[in-house]
Motif scaffolding. Structure first.
Motif, PDB file in Angstrom:
ATOM      1  N   UNK A 149       6.667 -24.374  15.295  1.00  0.00           N
ATOM      2  CA  UNK A 149       6.661 -22.911  15.274  1.00  0.00           C
ATOM      3  C   UNK A 149       7.768 -22.435  14.332  1.00  0.00           C
ATOM      4  N   UNK A 150       7.774 -21.179  13.932  1.00  0.00           N
ATOM      5  CA  UNK A 150       8.864 -20.680  13.083  1.00  0.00           C
ATOM      6  C   UNK A 150      10.237 -20.754  13.757  1.00  0.00           C
ATOM      7  N   UNK A 151      10.286 -20.753  15.099  1.00  0.00           N
ATOM      8  CA  UNK A 151      11.570 -20.801  15.810  1.00  0.00           C
ATOM      9  C   UNK A 151      12.131 -22.212  15.918  1.00  0.00           C
ATOM     10  N   UNK A 152      11.371 -23.228  15.504  1.00  0.00           N
ATOM     11  CA  UNK A 152      11.816 -24.606  15.714  1.00  0.00           C
ATOM     12  C   UNK A 152      12.933 -25.006  14.755  1.00  0.00           C
ATOM     13  N   UNK A 153      12.885 -24.549  13.522  1.00  0.00           N
ATOM     14  CA  UNK A 153      13.855 -24.988  12.510  1.00  0.00           C
ATOM     15  C   UNK A 153      15.303 -24.685  12.885  1.00  0.00           C
TER      16      UNK A 153
END
Length: 293
Positions: A149-153
């Motif tokens: 997801x975009x929040x994983x990085x």
């Protein structure tokens, strides 16, 4: 008139320093005798010596109980000779120091992940194995997938920055809830495959961020290690998680010994037991009919 005799300078004794030197040698000899006598310390004699020294230098009698006044039970409970620390004590001290270091790592991780911890998406624990960071799958992966997801990085980057300078073994476990894929065919195989892929994805990201591959272990656990029941959606969300575990030195050694101590088993020939001889078949003897006489 009495005339005082003028002393000749040669009459002065030049050997008086020998007296002081002899006294010094005597005191030095007594000191070394005491040091040798106390090299193997008897606790009762040490107390008596301590009391005597206090009395000699301070003029006050010591308060130490005389050895004769002590009971036999007290003497048995006391160790007469000071022994070196056992290896078990040293090992325990080393283990406690390592646990303190691991706890400090956990506190730094918790501080770096504070925004997600406050949102209840991440939880940091300390166990006997080390520091465990539970991350909900919904924060890292798209629904029922191994893609980020975009929040994983930001989460993975924060973990990488904290762990890339720590030369400890790190275990990444993928977990799922037992209700996942429950209505689909071959649900159990899909849960195993998904959790293994998610753990491998996190491991690859940590390696690309600078961690050594030999530090990392990726394991898919499917639904074998739930942390809650599957009664509601909250419990199912807690079970679907990724656990990043920073192992203690003891746990790392146990992991390494499992590989180092393994032994190959040779194929042994199995002897087939010889067949038992057949028992002789006895002929049946007919029962004679009763004669009517």
């Amino acid at each position: 008139m009495y005339r005082r005799r003028i002393l000749d300078e040669d009459d002065e004794s030049h050997d008086r320093w020998l007296i002081s030197y002899a006294d010094f040698i005597t005191l030095l000899f007594a000191f070394f005798v005491v040091m040798y006598a106390t090299s193997t310390i008897n606790l009762n004699k040490y107390r008596a010596l301590s009391s005597a020294v206090v009395t000699a230098f301070q003029g006050k009698p010591g308060q130490t109980e005389a050895p004769e006044a002590q009971t036999q039970a007290t003497l048995q409970n006391q160790s007469s000779v000071l022994k070196p620390l056992p290896l078990s004590y040293l090992y325990q001290e080393k283990k406690l120091r390592d646990q303190e270091k691991v706890r400090a790592i956990g506190q730094r991780i918790a501080q770096a992940l504070t925004p997600w911890i406050e949102q209840k998406n991440i939880t940091v624990y300390q166990s006997e194995l080390g520091i465990e960071v539970d991350i909900e799958n919904s924060l890292l992966f798209n629904q029922d997938q191994s893609s980020y997801t975009p929040q994983a990085s930001p989460v993975i980057n924060a973990l990488s920055d904290l762990l890339k300078n720590e030369y400890r073994s790190i275990q990444i476990e993928g977990h799922s809830d037992k209700q996942l894929f429950n209505e689909q065919a071959d649900a159990e195989r899909k849960r195993w495959a998904l959790t293994a892929a998610q753990a491998a994805q996190i491991t690859a990201s940590l390696i690309s961020n600078g961690l050594a591959s030999k530090q990392l272990i990726a394991i898919g656990m499917a639904d074998t290690k739930p942390v809650s029941s599957s009664d509601n959606s909250l419990a199912q969300r807690l079970n679907s998680r990724v656990t990043v575990r920073i192992l203690t030195a003891e746990s790392s050694m146990q992991q390494a010994s499992r590989v180092a101590n393994r032994q190959e088993l040779a194929i042994e020939a199995v002897e087939t037991p010889a067949p038992l001889p057949a028992a002789p078949v006895k002929s049946a003897t007919p029962i004679p009919a009763a004669s009517n006489r």
